[in-house]
Design a protein around this motif. Structure first.
Motif, PDB file in Angstrom:
ATOM      1  N   TYR A   1      -0.743  -4.240   1.819  1.00 15.79           N
ATOM      2  CA  TYR A   1      -0.097  -4.158   0.513  1.00 15.79           C
ATOM      3  C   TYR A   1       1.186  -4.984   0.564  1.00 15.79           C
ATOM      4  CZ  TYR A   1      -3.073   0.001   0.454  1.00 15.79           C
ATOM      5  OH  TYR A   1      -4.123   0.873   0.544  1.00 15.79           O
ATOM      6  N   THR A   2       1.115  -6.240   0.191  1.00  9.74           N
ATOM      7  CA  THR A   2       2.294  -7.106   0.266  1.00  9.74           C
ATOM      8  C   THR A   2       3.278  -6.755  -0.847  1.00  9.74           C
ATOM      9  OG1 THR A   2       1.120  -8.773  -1.028  1.00  9.74           O
ATOM     10  CG2 THR A   2       1.061  -9.019   1.340  1.00  9.74           C
ATOM     11  N   GLY A   3       4.546  -6.785  -0.491  1.00 11.82           N
ATOM     12  CA  GLY A   3       5.600  -6.540  -1.472  1.00 11.82           C
ATOM     13  C   GLY A   3       5.838  -5.077  -1.785  1.00 11.82           C
ATOM     14  N   THR A   4       5.267  -4.166  -0.988  1.00 15.24           N
ATOM     15  CA  THR A   4       5.478  -2.735  -1.219  1.00 15.24           C
ATOM     16  C   THR A   4       5.884  -2.059   0.087  1.00 15.24           C
ATOM     17  OG1 THR A   4       3.206  -2.074  -0.705  1.00 15.24           O
ATOM     18  CG2 THR A   4       3.654  -2.720  -2.976  1.00 15.24           C
ATOM     19  N   ASP A   5       6.216  -0.787  -0.017  1.00 15.33           N
ATOM     20  CA  ASP A   5       6.559   0.006   1.166  1.00 15.33           C
ATOM     21  C   ASP A   5       5.331   0.673   1.781  1.00 15.33           C
ATOM     22  OD1 ASP A   5       9.176  -0.675   0.764  1.00 15.33           O
ATOM     23  OD2 ASP A   5       9.677   1.169  -0.301  1.00 15.33           O
ATOM     24  N   ILE A   6       4.157   0.462   1.207  1.00 14.89           N
ATOM     25  CA  ILE A   6       2.937   1.094   1.715  1.00 14.89           C
ATOM     26  C   ILE A   6       2.531   0.404   3.007  1.00 14.89           C
ATOM     27  CG2 ILE A   6       0.543   1.658   1.210  1.00 14.89           C
ATOM     28  CD1 ILE A   6       1.235   1.448  -1.770  1.00 14.89           C
ATOM     29  N   GLU A   7       2.257   1.210   4.024  1.00 14.78           N
ATOM     30  CA  GLU A   7       1.911   0.660   5.329  1.00 14.78           C
ATOM     31  C   GLU A   7       0.495   0.089   5.339  1.00 14.78           C
ATOM     32  OE1 GLU A   7       2.601   3.136   8.694  1.00 14.78           O
ATOM     33  OE2 GLU A   7       4.429   3.972   7.841  1.00 14.78           O
ATOM     34  N   GLU A   8       0.285  -0.894   6.185  1.00 15.48           N
ATOM     35  CA  GLU A   8      -1.025  -1.495   6.383  1.00 15.48           C
ATOM     36  C   GLU A   8      -1.984  -0.442   6.949  1.00 15.48           C
ATOM     37  OE1 GLU A   8      -1.399  -5.638   8.052  1.00 15.48           O
ATOM     38  OE2 GLU A   8      -2.107  -4.448   9.761  1.00 15.48           O
ATOM     39  N   VAL A   9      -3.235  -0.466   6.501  1.00 19.90           N
ATOM     40  CA  VAL A   9      -4.224   0.525   6.913  1.00 19.90           C
ATOM     41  C   VAL A   9      -5.437  -0.201   7.478  1.00 19.90           C
ATOM     42  CG1 VAL A   9      -5.726   2.390   6.114  1.00 19.90           C
ATOM     43  CG2 VAL A   9      -3.488   2.090   5.092  1.00 19.90           C
ATOM     44  N   THR A  10      -6.002   0.325   8.561  1.00 25.31           N
ATOM     45  CA  THR A  10      -7.238  -0.202   9.128  1.00 25.31           C
ATOM     46  C   THR A  10      -8.308   0.878   9.012  1.00 25.31           C
ATOM     47  OG1 THR A  10      -6.010  -1.596  10.667  1.00 25.31           O
ATOM     48  CG2 THR A  10      -8.324  -1.179  11.175  1.00 25.31           C
ATOM     49  N   VAL A  11      -9.432   0.518   8.399  1.00 20.27           N
ATOM     50  CA  VAL A  11     -10.526   1.457   8.170  1.00 20.27           C
ATOM     51  C   VAL A  11     -11.842   0.841   8.628  1.00 20.27           C
ATOM     52  CG1 VAL A  11      -9.401   2.620   6.231  1.00 20.27           C
ATOM     53  CG2 VAL A  11     -10.872   0.659   5.803  1.00 20.27           C
ATOM     54  N   SER A  12     -12.847   1.685   8.771  1.00 20.27           N
ATOM     55  CA  SER A  12     -14.189   1.201   9.080  1.00 20.27           C
ATOM     56  C   SER A  12     -15.149   1.770   8.050  1.00 20.27           C
ATOM     57  CB  SER A  12     -14.612   1.607  10.487  1.00 20.27           C
ATOM     58  OG  SER A  12     -14.629   3.008  10.610  1.00 20.27           O
ATOM     59  N   LEU A  13     -16.207   1.035   7.774  1.00 17.42           N
ATOM     60  CA  LEU A  13     -17.196   1.425   6.780  1.00 17.42           C
ATOM     61  C   LEU A  13     -18.258   2.296   7.439  1.00 17.42           C
ATOM     62  CD1 LEU A  13     -18.335   1.142   3.915  1.00 17.42           C
ATOM     63  CD2 LEU A  13     -19.448  -0.950   4.659  1.00 17.42           C
ATOM     64  N   GLU A  14     -18.476   3.486   6.889  1.00 11.64           N
ATOM     65  CA  GLU A  14     -19.489   4.409   7.388  1.00 11.64           C
ATOM     66  C   GLU A  14     -20.626   4.451   6.372  1.00 11.64           C
ATOM     67  OE1 GLU A  14     -19.152   5.928  10.356  1.00 11.64           O
ATOM     68  OE2 GLU A  14     -17.166   5.050  10.645  1.00 11.64           O
ATOM     69  N   VAL A  15     -21.650   3.623   6.572  1.00 10.16           N
ATOM     70  CA  VAL A  15     -22.754   3.539   5.612  1.00 10.16           C
ATOM     71  C   VAL A  15     -23.793   4.627   5.827  1.00 10.16           C
ATOM     72  CG1 VAL A  15     -22.495   1.079   5.133  1.00 10.16           C
ATOM     73  CG2 VAL A  15     -23.942   1.825   7.016  1.00 10.16           C
ATOM     74  N   SER A  16     -23.774   5.293   6.971  1.00  7.53           N
ATOM     75  CA  SER A  16     -24.761   6.341   7.239  1.00  7.53           C
ATOM     76  C   SER A  16     -24.455   7.609   6.442  1.00  7.53           C
ATOM     77  CB  SER A  16     -24.813   6.659   8.734  1.00  7.53           C
ATOM     78  OG  SER A  16     -23.555   7.113   9.180  1.00  7.53           O
ATOM     79  N   ASN A  17     -23.230   7.762   5.976  1.00 11.60           N
ATOM     80  CA  ASN A  17     -22.854   8.926   5.176  1.00 11.60           C
ATOM     81  C   ASN A  17     -23.317   8.740   3.736  1.00 11.60           C
ATOM     82  OD1 ASN A  17     -21.547   9.675   7.500  1.00 11.60           O
ATOM     83  ND2 ASN A  17     -19.503   9.246   6.730  1.00 11.60           N
ATOM     84  N   GLU A  18     -23.540   9.836   3.057  1.00 12.04           N
ATOM     85  CA  GLU A  18     -23.871   9.778   1.638  1.00 12.04           C
ATOM     86  C   GLU A  18     -22.888  10.647   0.891  1.00 12.04           C
ATOM     87  OE1 GLU A  18     -25.402   8.452  -1.650  1.00 12.04           O
ATOM     88  OE2 GLU A  18     -26.157   7.739   0.258  1.00 12.04           O
ATOM     89  N   PRO A  19     -21.986  10.172   0.097  1.00 10.66           N
ATOM     90  CA  PRO A  19     -21.810   8.758  -0.235  1.00 10.66           C
ATOM     91  C   PRO A  19     -21.145   7.997   0.917  1.00 10.66           C
ATOM     92  CG  PRO A  19     -20.079  10.039  -1.270  1.00 10.66           C
ATOM     93  CD  PRO A  19     -21.004  11.021  -0.576  1.00 10.66           C
ATOM     94  N   GLU A  20     -21.213   6.687   0.815  1.00 14.09           N
ATOM     95  CA  GLU A  20     -20.578   5.837   1.841  1.00 14.09           C
ATOM     96  C   GLU A  20     -19.087   6.128   1.870  1.00 14.09           C
ATOM     97  OE1 GLU A  20     -23.225   1.805   1.778  1.00 14.09           O
ATOM     98  OE2 GLU A  20     -21.749   2.072   0.192  1.00 14.09           O
ATOM     99  N   THR A  21     -18.503   6.066   3.065  1.00 14.80           N
ATOM    100  CA  THR A  21     -17.079   6.355   3.199  1.00 14.80           C
ATOM    101  C   THR A  21     -16.379   5.262   3.990  1.00 14.80           C
ATOM    102  OG1 THR A  21     -17.414   7.637   5.225  1.00 14.80           O
ATOM    103  CG2 THR A  21     -17.428   8.858   3.151  1.00 14.80           C
ATOM    104  N   LEU A  22     -15.086   5.175   3.760  1.00 13.01           N
ATOM    105  CA  LEU A  22     -14.199   4.381   4.597  1.00 13.01           C
ATOM    106  C   LEU A  22     -13.456   5.382   5.464  1.00 13.01           C
ATOM    107  CD1 LEU A  22     -12.698   1.831   2.044  1.00 13.01           C
ATOM    108  CD2 LEU A  22     -14.482   1.429   3.741  1.00 13.01           C
ATOM    109  N   ALA A  23     -13.521   5.194   6.774  1.00 12.80           N
ATOM    110  CA  ALA A  23     -12.905   6.137   7.705  1.00 12.80           C
ATOM    111  C   ALA A  23     -11.723   5.484   8.406  1.00 12.80           C
ATOM    112  CB  ALA A  23     -13.927   6.597   8.739  1.00 12.80           C
TER     113      ALA A  23
END
Length: 123
Positions: free
Chosen positions: A90-112
């Motif tokens: 998030y450039t230009g904000t105080d929100i920290e950078e986040v690293t996630v992974s895509l979990e397609v085996s879940n229903e619904p799909e999730t970002l973990a």
């Protein structure tokens, strides 16, 4: 002679412009992802916070936060994919950078998150 050169130049421009190809991004993260939190301040009052990430195909996106169905904050973000991990910046904000992974085996799909906690679900 000028008309001939003009015609050849126009044909050349059309030929070159038709030969360029824009690469298509079919990354599975594209789309809208959400997270909803219910906050109960006491037994009588509560509020709902919904966060929404919209990923587009040019490695950009829009983050929006709603409180009780009212838009309270929004910003743009950049995203990148490396080794099946997605980094959201998030450039230009105080929100920290986040690293996630895509979990397609879940229903619904999730970002973990890296610790396995659910970050967002596909809408």
């Amino acid at each position: 002679m000028k008309k001939l050169f003009s015609l050849l130049f126009i044909v050349l421009i059309i030929t070159v412009s038709n030969c360029t190809d824009i690469p298509e991004n079919n990354d599975p993260i594209l789309g809208i992802w959400t997270r909803t939190d219910f906050i109960s301040e006491d037994s009588k009052s509560s509020s709902t916070t919904k966060e929404e990430w919209i990923f587009n195909d040019v490695y950009l996106g829009r983050y929006q936060r709603y409180t009780d169905n009212t838009l309270t904050f929004y910003t743009d973000f950049k995203w990148s994919n490396e080794n099946d991990s997605y980094t959201i910046t998030y450039t230009g904000t105080d929100i920290e950078e986040v690293t996630v992974s895509l979990e397609v085996s879940n229903e619904p799909e999730t970002l973990a998150l890296e610790n396995g906690a659910v970050f967002a679900t596909r809408e």
